[in-house]
Design a protein around this motif. Structure first.
Motif, PDB file in Angstrom:
ATOM      1  N   ALA A 115       0.775  -1.226  -0.022  1.00 48.23           N
ATOM      2  CA  ALA A 115       0.007  -0.184  -0.077  1.00 48.23           C
ATOM      3  C   ALA A 115       0.860   1.234   0.040  1.00 48.23           C
ATOM      4  N   THR A 116       2.020   1.301   0.753  1.00 49.53           N
ATOM      5  CA  THR A 116       2.803   2.221   0.898  1.00 49.53           C
ATOM      6  C   THR A 116       3.381   2.545  -0.657  1.00 49.53           C
ATOM      7  N   ALA A 117       4.063   1.426  -1.206  1.00 51.76           N
ATOM      8  CA  ALA A 117       4.631   1.643  -2.434  1.00 51.76           C
ATOM      9  C   ALA A 117       3.492   2.055  -3.393  1.00 51.76           C
ATOM     10  N   THR A 118       2.465   1.770  -3.505  1.00 50.13           N
ATOM     11  CA  THR A 118       1.298   2.178  -4.452  1.00 50.13           C
ATOM     12  C   THR A 118       1.073   3.607  -4.129  1.00 50.13           C
ATOM     13  N   PHE A 119       1.237   4.057  -2.964  1.00 55.29           N
ATOM     14  CA  PHE A 119       1.001   5.659  -2.613  1.00 55.29           C
ATOM     15  C   PHE A 119       2.159   6.368  -3.383  1.00 55.29           C
ATOM     16  N   ILE A 120       3.446   5.748  -3.026  1.00 56.78           N
ATOM     17  CA  ILE A 120       4.355   6.485  -3.422  1.00 56.78           C
ATOM     18  C   ILE A 120       4.456   6.539  -4.935  1.00 56.78           C
ATOM     19  N   PHE A 121       3.922   5.496  -5.840  1.00 61.71           N
ATOM     20  CA  PHE A 121       3.849   5.340  -7.343  1.00 61.71           C
ATOM     21  C   PHE A 121       2.867   6.685  -7.733  1.00 61.71           C
ATOM     22  N   SER A 122       1.779   6.982  -6.834  1.00 58.02           N
ATOM     23  CA  SER A 122       0.857   7.828  -7.334  1.00 58.02           C
ATOM     24  C   SER A 122       1.578   8.997  -6.968  1.00 58.02           C
ATOM     25  N   VAL A 123       2.361   9.493  -6.277  1.00 57.09           N
ATOM     26  CA  VAL A 123       2.760  10.844  -5.917  1.00 57.09           C
ATOM     27  C   VAL A 123       2.993  11.732  -7.146  1.00 57.09           C
ATOM     28  N   GLU A 124       3.629  11.235  -8.019  1.00 56.83           N
ATOM     29  CA  GLU A 124       4.113  11.873  -9.333  1.00 56.83           C
ATOM     30  C   GLU A 124       2.683  12.454 -10.208  1.00 56.83           C
ATOM     31  N   TYR A 125       1.802  11.391 -10.267  1.00 55.27           N
ATOM     32  CA  TYR A 125       0.592  11.698 -11.039  1.00 55.27           C
ATOM     33  C   TYR A 125      -0.235  12.861 -10.255  1.00 55.27           C
ATOM     34  N   VAL A 126      -0.254  12.596  -8.945  1.00 55.01           N
ATOM     35  CA  VAL A 126      -1.138  13.645  -8.202  1.00 55.01           C
ATOM     36  C   VAL A 126      -0.449  14.922  -8.331  1.00 55.01           C
ATOM     37  N   PHE A 127       0.739  14.966  -8.201  1.00 52.52           N
ATOM     38  CA  PHE A 127       1.548  16.269  -8.299  1.00 52.52           C
ATOM     39  C   PHE A 127       1.513  16.936  -9.682  1.00 52.52           C
ATOM     40  N   GLU A 128       1.263  16.330 -10.657  1.00 53.93           N
ATOM     41  CA  GLU A 128       1.422  16.827 -12.253  1.00 53.93           C
ATOM     42  C   GLU A 128      -0.068  17.044 -12.433  1.00 53.93           C
ATOM     43  N   ASN A 129      -1.173  16.194 -12.098  1.00 53.44           N
ATOM     44  CA  ASN A 129      -2.323  16.125 -12.708  1.00 53.44           C
ATOM     45  C   ASN A 129      -3.582  16.526 -11.662  1.00 53.44           C
ATOM     46  N   VAL A 130      -3.358  16.768 -10.190  1.00 60.09           N
ATOM     47  CA  VAL A 130      -4.310  17.091  -9.242  1.00 60.09           C
ATOM     48  C   VAL A 130      -4.116  18.422  -8.664  1.00 60.09           C
ATOM     49  N   LEU A 131      -2.760  18.636  -8.364  1.00 59.92           N
ATOM     50  CA  LEU A 131      -2.400  19.913  -7.884  1.00 59.92           C
ATOM     51  C   LEU A 131      -2.443  21.102  -8.927  1.00 59.92           C
ATOM     52  N   GLU A 132      -3.033  22.322  -8.264  1.00 60.28           N
ATOM     53  CA  GLU A 132      -2.790  23.526  -9.334  1.00 60.28           C
ATOM     54  C   GLU A 132      -1.650  24.057  -9.542  1.00 60.28           C
ATOM     55  N   PRO A 133      -1.345  24.618 -10.409  1.00 57.97           N
ATOM     56  CA  PRO A 133      -0.185  25.178 -10.835  1.00 57.97           C
ATOM     57  C   PRO A 133       0.349  26.111  -9.728  1.00 57.97           C
TER      58      PRO A 133
END
Length: 418
Positions: free
Chosen positions: A238-256
């Motif tokens: 679960a921790t590894a999956t969360f870490i994998f998702s960080v880049e996607y969240v940073f690039e596609n979820v967070l506002e500029p």
């Protein structure tokens, strides 16, 4: 006789610190908003004049809180909470949108931020609920109910979107922890934040093996007979999956602008004339104050208007520039003293309700203070969190005043002896 008893028993040290912080805050606001042309301190066209009005409004508010029956805070806690939620929901119909956020009501020249008042209702209902389910959070449904009290307002605040205000509500986990709420909730949150940051600065080829090594070490050091290798494996995955998702969240979820703030914090290549401007000017202003500061109304960064929003979220930069390290230390000591005093008084309560509410107040004030100061010196991303009793704004000043004096009323009225 009861009112005289309340006035006699109210904690005078807390009141004194409150007055010092409010007055020191107004001095800083006055300096940060002083116009070129001379103006009366009561000029309501000026920011410092409006803040003085808000300070004056706090007097009748405090009087009402001290003279009403203290039992209403316990009895009607659910009503206060529901009112806060309704106000948050109403923003999506009647709220004013500014800078991409819909978090204010605007009625003529009067504005109000309901999230500031929702914190009070949430703290009251959480205290009421915990006092009803004591002594411990044994049942999972009790834990879920306590979490729901916190997450419902967080949900509506995130929709505004206002991540800074939403983050403050998580400070209530500190109050829950005092009441024997499972500590793994706190550890999970802390690990998630750490993993998110590490995933942005450490290559996955290094971070992922490190995660599995850490879980392996913890498994073999765990002497409990009940340890389960499948549970550890599941948590590691679960921790590894969360870490994998960080880049996607940073690039596609967070506002500029949110990504820019994180990059500034991590020391990435940022333009100090654009996304890094606020932090850069903040640190210049604080650093230029040296030990004793340049003197009140003598701050060149402050008078030149180089620090954006200096009278609100960046008000502490005025303290650093004009009163230096010594003045900044005084403010830190005052806040620390108030927090410790609230915790001390909370521990003296024999009523679970007043104790939990006291810890909730201390937790909320601490989170505001900690986040505001750390974001000004580059230890936390800029998230728009006001400094309690200092930053300009009627909503924040009155809400913090209500929050504090409800607890002082509970303590003075000896609610612990019901």
């Amino acid at each position: 006789m009861q009112n005289q008893s309340v006035l006699a028993n109210i904690d005078k040290l807390s009141v004194f610190i409150y007055i010092c912080l409010v007055f020191f805050g107004w001095m800083s606001i006055y300096s940060a908003s002083l116009p070129l042309e001379p103006s009366s301190i009561f000029d309501l066209n000026q920011i410092f004049g409006k803040q003085l009005l808000f300070m004056g409004l706090c007097v009748p508010v405090i009087s009402i809180l001290l003279f009403v029956d203290a039992k209403i805070f316990d009895k009607y806690s659910l009503i206060f909470y529901i009112i806060g939620i309704i106000l948050l929901m109403g923003l999506f119909v009647f709220g004013k949108t500014s800078k991409g956020q819909t978090n204010w009501y605007q009625f003529g020249g009067i504005s109000m931020q309901p999230s500031e008042f929702a914190k009070i209702g949430t703290a009251l209902l959480l205290a009421k609920y915990i006092s009803d389910v004591q002594p411990t959070f044994v049942k999972i449904q009790e834990q879920i109910a306590a979490l729901a009290i916190i997450f419902i307002p967080v949900f509506f605040i995130l929709l505004q979107p206002d991540a800074g205000s939403a983050m403050i509500f998580f400070s209530l986990f500190l109050a829950l922890n005092r009441e024997e709420f499972p500590t793994w909730y706190l550890w999970t949150g802390a690990i998630a934040i750490l993993a998110f940051i590490l995933a942005l600065i450490v290559p996955l080829s290094i971070l992922l093996p490190l995660v599995f090594v850490c879980f392996g070490i913890h498994y073999w050091r765990n002497k409990k007979i009940t340890r389960n290798i499948f549970v550890y494996a599941g948590l590691a995955i679960a921790t590894a999956t969360f870490i994998f998702s960080v880049e996607y969240v940073f690039e596609n979820v967070l506002e500029p602008h949110q990504k820019d703030r994180v990059n500034v914090l991590l020391g990435e290549n940022v333009d100090m004339k654009k996304e890094g401007y606020n932090l850069n000017q903040s640190m210049i202003a604080i650093g230029s104050g040296a030990w004793l500061g340049k003197g009140w109304l003598e701050g060149t960064q402050t008078k030149g208007g180089f620090v954006p929003e200096q009278h609100t979220d960046y008000i502490f930069t005025t303290v650093g520039e004009e009163f230096g390290f010594v003045g900044s230390l005084v403010v830190v000591v005052l806040f620390t003293g108030l927090l410790l005093r609230i915790v001390y008084l909370a521990e003296k309560q024999r009523s679970v309700f007043s104790r939990v509410y006291g810890y909730s107040v201390a937790s909320i004030l601490f989170m505001h203070f900690f986040l505001n100061i750390t974001m000004l010196i580059g230890l936390f991303p800029t998230i728009g969190v006001p400094l309690p009793f200092f930053s300009y704004g009627g909503s924040s000043l009155i809400a913090f005043t209500i929050m504090l004096f409800i607890f002082l009323k509970l303590d003075a009225n000896k609610v612990n002896e019901w």
